[in-house]
Design a protein around this motif. Structure first.
Motif, PDB file in Angstrom:
ATOM      1  N   THR A  23       0.834  -1.203   0.000  1.00 34.51           N
ATOM      2  CA  THR A  23       0.000   0.000   0.000  1.00 34.51           C
ATOM      3  C   THR A  23       0.873   1.259   0.000  1.00 34.51           C
ATOM      4  N   ALA A  24       1.987   1.185   0.719  1.00 35.49           N
ATOM      5  CA  ALA A  24       2.902   2.330   0.755  1.00 35.49           C
ATOM      6  C   ALA A  24       3.580   2.539  -0.596  1.00 35.49           C
ATOM      7  N   LEU A  25       3.855   1.439  -1.299  1.00 32.63           N
ATOM      8  CA  LEU A  25       4.703   1.524  -2.498  1.00 32.63           C
ATOM      9  C   LEU A  25       3.942   1.728  -3.803  1.00 32.63           C
ATOM     10  N   ALA A  26       2.764   1.129  -3.921  1.00 32.08           N
ATOM     11  CA  ALA A  26       2.126   1.064  -5.236  1.00 32.08           C
ATOM     12  C   ALA A  26       0.809   1.818  -5.256  1.00 32.08           C
ATOM     13  N   GLU A  27       0.580   2.508  -6.377  1.00 33.97           N
ATOM     14  CA  GLU A  27      -0.696   3.172  -6.595  1.00 33.97           C
ATOM     15  C   GLU A  27      -1.376   2.496  -7.778  1.00 33.97           C
ATOM     16  N   ALA A  28      -2.626   2.907  -8.057  1.00 33.19           N
ATOM     17  CA  ALA A  28      -3.346   2.338  -9.201  1.00 33.19           C
ATOM     18  C   ALA A  28      -2.495   2.485 -10.460  1.00 33.19           C
ATOM     19  N   LYS A  48      -6.749  -4.974  -4.831  1.00 31.87           N
ATOM     20  CA  LYS A  48      -7.430  -3.981  -3.990  1.00 31.87           C
ATOM     21  C   LYS A  48      -6.886  -2.578  -4.252  1.00 31.87           C
ATOM     22  N   ILE A  49      -5.563  -2.495  -4.404  1.00 29.68           N
ATOM     23  CA  ILE A  49      -4.928  -1.192  -4.642  1.00 29.68           C
ATOM     24  C   ILE A  49      -5.202  -0.704  -6.076  1.00 29.68           C
ATOM     25  N   GLY A  50      -5.473  -1.649  -6.981  1.00 27.86           N
ATOM     26  CA  GLY A  50      -5.615  -1.283  -8.395  1.00 27.86           C
ATOM     27  C   GLY A  50      -4.288  -1.319  -9.116  1.00 27.86           C
ATOM     28  N   ALA A  51      -3.264  -1.866  -8.469  1.00 31.31           N
ATOM     29  CA  ALA A  51      -1.946  -2.008  -9.106  1.00 31.31           C
ATOM     30  C   ALA A  51      -1.903  -3.355  -9.834  1.00 31.31           C
ATOM     31  N   LYS A  52      -0.903  -3.476 -10.692  1.00 30.25           N
ATOM     32  CA  LYS A  52      -0.853  -4.667 -11.543  1.00 30.25           C
ATOM     33  C   LYS A  52       0.208  -5.652 -11.050  1.00 30.25           C
ATOM     34  N   ALA A  53      -0.192  -6.915 -10.878  1.00 29.48           N
ATOM     35  CA  ALA A  53       0.797  -7.967 -10.599  1.00 29.48           C
ATOM     36  C   ALA A  53       1.413  -8.380 -11.929  1.00 29.48           C
ATOM     37  N   VAL A  54       2.721  -8.258 -12.049  1.00 27.77           N
ATOM     38  CA  VAL A  54       3.426  -8.684 -13.258  1.00 27.77           C
ATOM     39  C   VAL A  54       4.189  -9.952 -12.877  1.00 27.77           C
ATOM     40  N   PHE A  55       3.856 -11.053 -13.535  1.00 25.89           N
ATOM     41  CA  PHE A  55       4.338 -12.359 -13.077  1.00 25.89           C
ATOM     42  C   PHE A  55       5.658 -12.751 -13.708  1.00 25.89           C
ATOM     43  N   TYR A  56       6.614 -13.121 -12.860  1.00 21.23           N
ATOM     44  CA  TYR A  56       7.857 -13.679 -13.392  1.00 21.23           C
ATOM     45  C   TYR A  56       7.884 -15.192 -13.144  1.00 21.23           C
ATOM     46  N   ARG A  57       8.545 -15.882 -14.101  1.00 20.78           N
ATOM     47  CA  ARG A  57       8.563 -17.348 -14.074  1.00 20.78           C
ATOM     48  C   ARG A  57       9.494 -17.898 -12.997  1.00 20.78           C
ATOM     49  N   THR A  58       9.063 -18.980 -12.369  1.00 19.45           N
ATOM     50  CA  THR A  58       9.993 -19.823 -11.630  1.00 19.45           C
ATOM     51  C   THR A  58       9.922 -21.176 -12.329  1.00 19.45           C
ATOM     52  N   ASN A  59      11.045 -21.857 -12.425  1.00 16.16           N
ATOM     53  CA  ASN A  59      11.155 -22.950 -13.375  1.00 16.16           C
ATOM     54  C   ASN A  59      11.200 -24.327 -12.684  1.00 16.16           C
ATOM     55  N   PRO A  60      10.142 -25.164 -12.860  1.00 10.95           N
ATOM     56  CA  PRO A  60      10.142 -26.484 -12.223  1.00 10.95           C
ATOM     57  C   PRO A  60      11.301 -27.363 -12.698  1.00 10.95           C
ATOM     58  N   ASP A  61      11.766 -27.125 -13.928  1.00 13.74           N
ATOM     59  CA  ASP A  61      12.881 -27.943 -14.436  1.00 13.74           C
ATOM     60  C   ASP A  61      14.205 -27.564 -13.796  1.00 13.74           C
ATOM     61  N   ARG A  62      14.222 -26.424 -13.095  1.00 12.71           N
ATOM     62  CA  ARG A  62      15.442 -26.052 -12.365  1.00 12.71           C
ATOM     63  C   ARG A  62      15.114 -25.869 -10.888  1.00 12.71           C
ATOM     64  N   GLY A  63      14.376 -26.849 -10.349  1.00 14.03           N
ATOM     65  CA  GLY A  63      14.047 -26.826  -8.920  1.00 14.03           C
ATOM     66  C   GLY A  63      13.221 -25.619  -8.515  1.00 14.03           C
ATOM     67  N   TRP A  64      12.393 -25.126  -9.429  1.00 13.30           N
ATOM     68  CA  TRP A  64      11.520 -23.970  -9.161  1.00 13.30           C
ATOM     69  C   TRP A  64      12.315 -22.706  -8.842  1.00 13.30           C
ATOM     70  N   GLN A  65      13.519 -22.584  -9.421  1.00 12.94           N
ATOM     71  CA  GLN A  65      14.290 -21.338  -9.228  1.00 12.94           C
ATOM     72  C   GLN A  65      13.681 -20.224 -10.087  1.00 12.94           C
ATOM     73  N   PRO A  66      13.703 -18.999  -9.593  1.00 13.23           N
ATOM     74  CA  PRO A  66      13.234 -17.874 -10.419  1.00 13.23           C
ATOM     75  C   PRO A  66      14.095 -17.716 -11.662  1.00 13.23           C
ATOM     76  N   ASP A  67      13.459 -17.317 -12.763  1.00 15.38           N
ATOM     77  CA  ASP A  67      14.153 -17.021 -14.014  1.00 15.38           C
ATOM     78  C   ASP A  67      14.571 -15.539 -13.953  1.00 15.38           C
ATOM     79  N   VAL A  68      15.808 -15.319 -13.556  1.00 14.95           N
ATOM     80  CA  VAL A  68      16.258 -13.938 -13.281  1.00 14.95           C
ATOM     81  C   VAL A  68      16.233 -13.088 -14.559  1.00 14.95           C
ATOM     82  N   ASP A  69      16.539 -13.691 -15.708  1.00 17.14           N
ATOM     83  CA  ASP A  69      16.476 -12.934 -16.975  1.00 17.14           C
ATOM     84  C   ASP A  69      15.048 -12.459 -17.246  1.00 17.14           C
TER      85      ASP A  69
END
Ligand code: PLP
Length: 309
Positions: A23-28, A48-69
């Motif tokens: 709530t402190a960081l994001a606005e609509a 609720k805030i009206g901000a957008k969740a932008v989804f980054y991949r985590t990879n099951p083939d690499r032990g569910w590690q986040p795809d940093v690229d």
């Protein structure tokens, strides 16, 4: 993490800390980077805030590690925060040192506050995971945790957020405190419980971690033995995210609802955590005792055999 008391806010669980920070960081219209599979509180608060969740991949083939690229490619001028959940719900993964460093580096270089959800940090099977900011007080990291998981006290609603000492977070901290003042006071009595928990005897965590590891092993062994189901072994917490090879036209929700009706066993469909319905992921909570888990997995195996015929 090195932090002075004036940068710590006592919250009603990790959940309230996350809500205060977002709530402190994001606005609509602003954007927040969150992992997929995700923990649904993030998407709910952002909606609720009206901000957008932008989804980054985590990879099951690499032990569910986040795809940093992928994380890097999603950063825009409207990105307000990067959410990192390590150890992770729903995948049960812990992140490698390389991935952790890369994520903190990204947040640092782009001056994006990193929201480190560390509520499972003490429940990694090989021992506690260090705070993400422990070695990086220079980076803009806010850490969240509570007594809910490693102290088995979710109903106490006793949590905290620690805002790293990077001066780039000073305005965020001021905004969080302004919002927190709206509560009139913190959950005062719980502060005594937090002191006792964090400075007292933590030996229960050794046996808890061992019990979780045992359940994880039973779970992985039994699930991988079911034809059509594959699972990445978890390394923390009490969750696992198996994948079932669904027949064409079926969704993950079809599978878990049919399983519930046939056996009384309830799992959450992966799309509840924003994976694609046709991918066939579902999440298991393996807290039941191993004998009970064995009968549950018998039922799951028999059901899956019929379902995939
Ligand atoms: C990743 C994650 N964050 C936060 C929470 C909420 O924890 P708390 O009870 O401290 O609000 C949970 C609870 O399941 C969780 O899985």
């Amino acid at each position: 993490m090195p932090v002075s008391p004036d940068r710590v806010v006592i919250t009603s669980g990790t959940s309230e800390g996350i809500e205060l920070a977002l709530t402190a960081l994001a606005e609509a219209g602003d954007e927040v980077l969150v992992p997929v599979p995700t923990y649904p509180l993030y998407t709910a608060v952002l909606a609720k805030i009206g901000a957008k969740a932008v989804f980054y991949r985590t990879n099951p083939d690499r032990g569910w590690q986040p795809d940093v690229d992928h994380v890097r490619a999603l950063i825009t001028p409207r990105t307000r925060a990067l959410v990192v959940i390590d150890p992770n719900n729903p995948s049960g993964a812990t992140y490698t040192p390389e991935v952790r460093t890369a994520l903190v580096d990204l947040a640092d270089r782009h001056s994006i506050p990193l929201l480190a959800d560390e509520v499972y940090a003490d429940l990694a099977f090989d021992g506690p995971v260090r705070a993400l900011s422990a070695d990086r007080p220079d980076a803009p990291v806010i850490s969240f945790s509570s007594l809910s998981k490693a102290y088995l006290a979710p109903g106490w609603r006793a949590g905290w957020m620690a805002v790293g000492q990077d001066p780039r977070l000073d305005e965020v901290l001021a905004a969080v405190k302004k919002l927190a003042d709206g509560r009139l006071c913190a959950t005062g009595p719980m502060e005594y419980a937090i002191v006792a928990a964090l400075t007292g005897d933590r030996s229960h965590q050794d046996s808890f971690r061992a019990a979780l590891r045992e359940r994880a092993e039973v779970t992985v062994q039994r699930l991988n033995a079911i034809e059509g189901i594959t699972v990445v072994p978890p390394t923390a917490a009490f969750y696992v995210m198996p994948k079932v090879a669904l027949p064409p036209g079926k969704t993950d929700a079809d599978f878990v609802l049919a399983l519930l009706r046939a056996t009384g066993v309830l799992c959450v469909h992966g799309s509840g955590f924003n994976t694609r319905p046709e991918d066939g992921f579902f999440r298991i909570v393996f807290l039941a005792d191993p004998a009970e888990l064995a009968t549950i997995y018998d039922d799951l195996a028999e059901f899956t055999r019929e379902y995939l015929k």
